[in-house]
Every structure is written in C-alpha cells, then in structure tokens.
Write a protein that holds these residues in place. Structure first.
Motif, PDB file in Angstrom:
ATOM      1  N   VAL A  59     -59.072  43.618 -92.946  1.00  0.00           N
ATOM      2  CA  VAL A  59     -59.332  44.858 -92.210  1.00  0.00           C
ATOM      3  C   VAL A  59     -60.495  44.576 -91.256  1.00  0.00           C
ATOM      4  O   VAL A  59     -61.237  43.612 -91.422  1.00  0.00           O
ATOM      5  CB  VAL A  59     -59.689  46.043 -93.141  1.00  0.00           C
ATOM      6  CG1 VAL A  59     -58.519  46.411 -94.018  1.00  0.00           C
ATOM      7  CG2 VAL A  59     -60.918  45.738 -93.965  1.00  0.00           C
ATOM      8  N   PRO A  61     -64.048  44.599 -89.740  1.00  0.00           N
ATOM      9  CA  PRO A  61     -65.333  44.693 -90.438  1.00  0.00           C
ATOM     10  C   PRO A  61     -66.124  45.949 -90.081  1.00  0.00           C
ATOM     11  O   PRO A  61     -66.931  46.404 -90.875  1.00  0.00           O
ATOM     12  CB  PRO A  61     -66.075  43.431 -89.999  1.00  0.00           C
ATOM     13  CG  PRO A  61     -65.421  43.010 -88.744  1.00  0.00           C
ATOM     14  CD  PRO A  61     -64.001  43.475 -88.817  1.00  0.00           C
ATOM     15  N   LYS A  64     -62.992  49.214 -90.863  1.00  0.00           N
ATOM     16  CA  LYS A  64     -62.259  49.101 -92.137  1.00  0.00           C
ATOM     17  C   LYS A  64     -60.795  49.527 -91.987  1.00  0.00           C
ATOM     18  O   LYS A  64     -60.161  49.960 -92.926  1.00  0.00           O
ATOM     19  CB  LYS A  64     -62.921  49.910 -93.253  1.00  0.00           C
ATOM     20  CG  LYS A  64     -64.389  49.627 -93.447  1.00  0.00           C
ATOM     21  CD  LYS A  64     -64.645  48.191 -93.847  1.00  0.00           C
ATOM     22  CE  LYS A  64     -66.112  47.999 -94.149  1.00  0.00           C
ATOM     23  NZ  LYS A  64     -66.738  46.948 -93.429  1.00  0.00           N
ATOM     24  N   LYS A  65     -60.250  49.398 -90.771  1.00  0.00           N
ATOM     25  CA  LYS A  65     -58.850  49.734 -90.473  1.00  0.00           C
ATOM     26  C   LYS A  65     -58.038  48.454 -90.376  1.00  0.00           C
ATOM     27  O   LYS A  65     -58.574  47.378 -90.096  1.00  0.00           O
ATOM     28  CB  LYS A  65     -58.752  50.504 -89.149  1.00  0.00           C
ATOM     29  CG  LYS A  65     -59.544  51.780 -89.117  1.00  0.00           C
ATOM     30  CD  LYS A  65     -58.878  52.827 -89.934  1.00  0.00           C
ATOM     31  CE  LYS A  65     -59.709  54.114 -89.862  1.00  0.00           C
ATOM     32  NZ  LYS A  65     -59.172  55.185 -90.566  1.00  0.00           N
TER      33      LYS A  65
END
Length: 114
Positions: A59, A61, A64-65
């Motif tokens: 994901v 950093p 967080k996607k």
C-alpha cells in the motif's frame, strides 16, 4: 539464436582438419557457454521485472491505499495522491522523497486557475 550459432560453429569446424573428437569437444564447450549465457540473460530479466503478486500486500506509505502497477514506466502509482514510486531492479522504492508526482497535480492546477 542458439541454432544459428550451432550451425555456424559446425560449418566452421567441418572446414578444419581437426580430429572428430576434438571437434565434438569444441562444440560441446561452445554450446555449453552459449547456453549459460542465455540462462544468465533470462535470470537478469526475471530479476528486473516486478512481481505483481506483491500488489496484494503493498500500500502507499502516505495514504495507506492500494497501488497500481504501470508497466510502461515500471512504477507503482498512488492514484489518490498522484505519486509514482519507481521500481529499481524489481524492488519498489517506497520512500516518498524518491517518488515523482503524476498528472493528478496538473488537474489540481487547472482547477485552481478557473
């Protein structure tokens, strides 16, 4: 490639006056080195390619996607933030300072101008 090299080698060796066993040894040695060269080249190509199975685990950093792999630029793209992380020798460089901005920032600039 190997077949052409084999034919050229066979033709060259037939023109020599060396005994048949010497020709066979030369052929074997040359074909083995050609085969090793091809295997080495393939291994290097595999090591440089990105394993797309990692996309399930990686994901962005910052957000967080999930990330998207872009094969033409060999980068992982974070659509939400408009950031592209480079992949070097098959290893994603997920350091935000190493990332480049993508077209998303251009869209933001266009909306600010209007």
């Amino acid at each position: 490639m190997l077949n052409r090299a084999r034919c050229r080698l066979t033709w060259t060796l037939r023109r020599t006056r060396a005994p048949l066993s010497a020709i066979a040894r030369r052929c074997h040695r040359t074909m083995r080195s050609l085969s090793l060269a091809v295997q080495s080249k393939r291994a290097k190509e595999r090591s440089r390619t990105f394993d797309q199975a990692l996309l399930e685990l990686l994901v962005g950093p910052l957000s967080k996607k999930p990330l998207r792999y872009e094969a033409s630029t060999n980068e992982l793209i974070n659509e939400e933030l408009g950031i592209a992380y480079p992949i070097i020798d098959g290893i994603p460089n997920m350091i935000p300072q190493a990332a480049r901005t993508t077209h998303q920032n251009k869209k933001q600039e266009e909306t600010e101008q209007h």
